[in-house]
Design a protein around this motif. Structure first.
Motif, short mmCIF file in Angstrom:
data_model
loop_
_atom_site.label_atom_id
_atom_site.label_comp_id
_atom_site.label_asym_id
_atom_site.label_seq_id
_atom_site.Cartn_x
_atom_site.Cartn_y
_atom_site.Cartn_z
N ALA A 83 11.20 -77.76 51.98
CA ALA A 83 12.59 -77.60 51.57
C ALA A 83 13.49 -78.57 52.32
O ALA A 83 14.57 -78.94 51.83
CB ALA A 83 13.05 -76.16 51.80
N LEU A 119 8.41 -68.69 43.97
CA LEU A 119 9.09 -67.94 45.01
C LEU A 119 10.32 -67.24 44.45
O LEU A 119 10.19 -66.23 43.77
CB LEU A 119 9.41 -68.85 46.19
N ASN A 139 15.28 -75.91 41.91
CA ASN A 139 15.05 -75.56 43.31
C ASN A 139 14.12 -76.53 44.01
O ASN A 139 13.54 -77.42 43.41
CB ASN A 139 14.48 -74.12 43.40
N THR A 197 11.10 -76.00 47.04
CA THR A 197 10.36 -75.03 47.84
C THR A 197 9.67 -75.71 49.01
O THR A 197 9.53 -76.93 49.06
CB THR A 197 9.31 -74.31 46.98
N ARG A 219 7.34 -69.97 54.16
CA ARG A 219 7.62 -70.04 52.73
C ARG A 219 9.14 -70.13 52.58
O ARG A 219 9.86 -69.25 53.07
CB ARG A 219 7.08 -68.82 51.97
N ASP A 258 12.65 -71.50 49.98
CA ASP A 258 13.12 -71.84 48.64
C ASP A 258 14.64 -72.02 48.70
O ASP A 258 15.36 -71.11 49.15
CB ASP A 258 12.75 -70.73 47.66
#
Length: 267
Positions: A36, A184, A211, A213, A220, A222
């Motif tokens: 990200a 996600l 988005n 990710t 994790r 997003d």
């Protein structure tokens, strides 16, 4: 629907959620971003192209040191020259690590971080190239940041008007719309993952998503925008112990339901 505080309590590690003015959980906690963090690089590419200081047709030759494992396609393709525009799209669409390193080499890490400051990023920054593996002498992670800063940035992308900033914002949003990873935040939301163009009207009861990710051991993330009855920017960052990534995914998806409800709500 589980409340955000309870969701955070149940998440292994730390769950940070931000929708400016609407949702906040650990939004000022600095966490690893994984891919990200590539949004800072993509923003600088888009701004350079829009201003004319960077030619999207400029060809960049991939060097051996650019190539990295993990996400992406370039390690499986034979061409060694790609345009700046191609590399940006590969970075956004399939989070190509080799494309990312080539663009970081072309622009420079210092430039990316300095220009990110112009966009309101103070604690969100890129620390290093993509490395596989990451050794003790390297920075501990690719990028770090806060959900609050990233969500404000995402909101900025959907609030542009007919001004000088509109072209680069629209360009970046278009690249993000090509992201192939909707596993996600948008995963449980009614959306069409192949809709690339920002819609003027979204079918009732659905959302449009764009988005970026990030996936790494114990991480994790997003960051993106949802357009439904209204348009919102969001960031969800989850960081926890190695081996609990599936639980992190579940937490991010549940947060996505809360965020999606806001985008679908008419008020």
């Amino acid at each position: 629907m589980i409340d955000l505080e309870s969701l955070g309590d149940e998440c292994p590690g730390t769950l940070a959620v931000s929708v400016p003015g609407l949702l906040a959980l650990n939004e000022d906690v600095e966490l690893p971003l994984a891919s990200a963090g590539k949004l800072l690089l993509l923003a600088e590419v888009a701004r350079g192209v829009a201003s004319g200081s960077l030619d999207p047709a400029e060809r960049v030759t991939l060097l051996d040191d650019d190539y990295r494992g993990g996400s992406g396609l370039l390690r499986g393709l034979t061409a060694r020259q790609w345009t700046v525009g191609d590399l940006a799209l590969l970075t956004a669409a399939v989070s190509d690590n080799t494309a990312t390193n080539a663009l970081l080499r072309r622009l420079g890490l210092d430039r990316v971080n300095e220009r990110a400051g112009d966009l309101g990023f103070a604690r969100t920054r890129v620390l290093d190239l993509i490395r596989e593996p990451r050794l003790p002498e390297h920075p501990p992670t690719f990028a770090v940041g806060t959900a609050a800063e990233l969500a404000r940035f995402a909101t900025l992308l959907i609030t542009y008007g007919p001004d000088e900033d509109a072209p680069w914002k629209a360009m970046l949003l278009g690249w993000m719309a090509h992201n192939t990873d909707r596993s996600l935040v948008p995963a449980l939301l009614p959306h069409e993952p192949e809709d690339r163009d920002v819609p003027s009207v979204v079918p009732p009861g659905t959302v449009w998503a764009a988005n970026k990710t990030g996936t790494d051991t114990g991480v994790r993330t997003d960051v993106g925008v949802l357009a439904g009855a209204r348009r919102i920017g969001y960031a969800v960052l989850a960081s926890g112990p190695a081996g609990r990534e599936h639980d992190l995914v579940k937490a991010v998806r549940q947060a996505g339901l809360r965020i999606g409800a806001l985008a679908l709500r008419r008020d």
